[in-house]
Scaffold this active site. Sequence first.
Site, PDB file in Angstrom:
ATOM      1  N   HIS A 110      11.894 -14.257 -18.772  1.00  0.00           N
ATOM      2  CA  HIS A 110      11.817 -13.039 -19.587  1.00  0.00           C
ATOM      3  C   HIS A 110      11.205 -11.946 -18.715  1.00  0.00           C
ATOM      4  CE1 HIS A 110      10.768 -10.146 -22.641  1.00  0.00           C
ATOM      5  NE2 HIS A 110      11.341 -10.876 -23.584  1.00  0.00           N
ATOM      6  N   ARG A 111      11.848 -10.783 -18.662  1.00  0.00           N
ATOM      7  CA  ARG A 111      11.388  -9.728 -17.753  1.00  0.00           C
ATOM      8  C   ARG A 111      10.243  -8.905 -18.350  1.00  0.00           C
ATOM      9  NH1 ARG A 111      16.277  -5.180 -17.548  1.00  0.00           N
ATOM     10  NH2 ARG A 111      16.584  -4.966 -19.789  1.00  0.00           N
ATOM     11  N   ASN A 165       0.796  -1.230   0.000  1.00  0.00           N
ATOM     12  CA  ASN A 165       0.000   0.000   0.000  1.00  0.00           C
ATOM     13  C   ASN A 165       0.824   1.274   0.000  1.00  0.00           C
ATOM     14  OD1 ASN A 165      -2.448  -1.258  -0.052  1.00  0.00           O
ATOM     15  ND2 ASN A 165      -2.792  -1.156   2.152  1.00  0.00           N
ATOM     16  N   ASP A 168       9.506 -15.795 -27.811  1.00  0.00           N
ATOM     17  CA  ASP A 168       9.422 -14.457 -27.239  1.00  0.00           C
ATOM     18  C   ASP A 168       8.347 -14.439 -26.159  1.00  0.00           C
ATOM     19  OD1 ASP A 168      10.417 -11.906 -26.938  1.00  0.00           O
ATOM     20  OD2 ASP A 168      10.309 -11.459 -29.073  1.00  0.00           O
ATOM     21  N   GLU A 169       8.256 -13.302 -25.463  1.00  0.00           N
ATOM     22  CA  GLU A 169       7.434 -13.250 -24.257  1.00  0.00           C
ATOM     23  C   GLU A 169       5.952 -13.494 -24.512  1.00  0.00           C
ATOM     24  OE1 GLU A 169       7.217  -9.109 -25.903  1.00  0.00           O
ATOM     25  OE2 GLU A 169       8.770 -10.650 -25.720  1.00  0.00           O
ATOM     26  N   LYS A 212      11.922 -14.641 -34.866  1.00  0.00           N
ATOM     27  CA  LYS A 212      11.229 -13.488 -35.442  1.00  0.00           C
ATOM     28  C   LYS A 212      10.549 -13.888 -36.746  1.00  0.00           C
ATOM     29  CE  LYS A 212      12.959 -10.724 -32.261  1.00  0.00           C
ATOM     30  NZ  LYS A 212      12.141 -10.105 -31.222  1.00  0.00           N
TER      31      LYS A 212
END
EC number: 4.1.1.39
Length: 493
Positions: A302-303, A132, A212-213, A184
């Site tokens: 993965h961030r 909080n 990928d994420e 990709k």
Amino acid sequence: MSQSLEEKSVQERTRIKNSRYESGVIPYAKMGYWNPDYQVKDTDVLALFRVTPQPGVDPIEAAAAVAGESSTATWTVVWTDLLTAADLYRAKAYKVDQVPNNPEQYFAYIAYELDLFEEGSIANLTASIIGNVFGFKAVKALRLEDMRLPFAYIKTFQGPATGVILERERLDKFGRPLLGCTTKPKLGLSGKNYGRVVYEALKGGLDFVKDDENINSQPFMRWRERYLFVMEAVNKAAAATGEVKGHYLNVTAATMEEMYARAQLAKELGSVIIMIDLVIGYTAIQTMAKWARDNDMILHLHRAGNSTYSRQKNHGMNFRVICKWMRMAGVDHIHAGTVVGKLEGDPIITRGFYKTLLLPKLERNLQEGLFFDMDWASLRKVMPVASGGIHAGQMHQLIHYLGEDVVLQFGGGTIGHPDGIQSGATANRVALEAMILARNENRDFLTEGPEILREAAKNCGALRTALDLWKDITFNYTSTDTSDFVETPTANI
């Protein structure tokens, strides 16, 4: 008439009660949440906040409010404080320094009693430290810059499931960074075409390819389809090259049950590594880390989502804190910045991230954003991952800044090669081995890097094409999270 013993006793009890309890709203600093004389204990959890008080709010009171709201306080005095060891359990703000060259911001050091936290629980730790308090009106903005987790507390966490040393032993790859690539385009490929990308990249010389994420299980490619085609590609590439290869299979899903199912199939298909996203939450991360350790799997994190709270300098949380929490939680890989790529990353601050993930002990270094000495209590190391806008022409810079314990992930820098994916992978592998050879020969590879790469390219057409295409492209934008940490005297104002 003299007072009776009973009357004196009542008066004394009243005096003691009044000294201990005062109803209503009292400034946090007067309630015990500010103590400039506090002697920090080895077992204390320490937090460093960047506090921007509201106009007119004293910085000491703002720091005390942060201490109070992140530990035992509420907006008014409550009589049930008398039923607890309140003096022990109150967090104590014990030092406040003005941020250099920023008169509106202050560094507030706060100590927390260890018993305030459940053992081995990142969720419980974060519920207090970043709960909080970040919405508290007394502060205009608040950022958690660093923490010191005590030895006894760290010992309650399992740490990385595999760790850097064991990962290298499983892969039989030593003395150099590992090479990776993100498939990709990240979205839209069919399972078969996805597998083709993986095979070409691994056969060309990469160690890893990754999801990928946001690749999970979409209509254009369901997760089982992806896993089957990917692992066929991994096995074929391993057979063709004689090397251990891997692909980070993203097991991120809507429920823990579904993540378990995906991870289990990845294991049954022979994968050495699985992947999760930061956005699944701390409890899910710890849970998957436990699964990975129990099942001898490397766990890549993965961030995704990190920059929503770590990028702004005055509010949120510094990524070095995430690095500490994730090492405790038990991940083996985490994206930690490239310095020269397209994503946020000041060189000095990034060095602090890498130290946090790799060193057995941290030493205070304000320039790198490390505010506390900290012993990692023999927790295994986390392998940093560098990805986002890097290419073969930057290899000398990457090794100089990041060292050898890192996964260098060239997504566009592999798949964007004009001669194809395999050529892109080969270019990266040749560039890496040329630079490692120069390092081992004690050459000044940072200064001589472009020359070393051009020399290697004479015998590698794929590298020559990569250097001609991307040349010295670098994303030279000013970082939003630069170093402003210098030694200043405590301002107990």
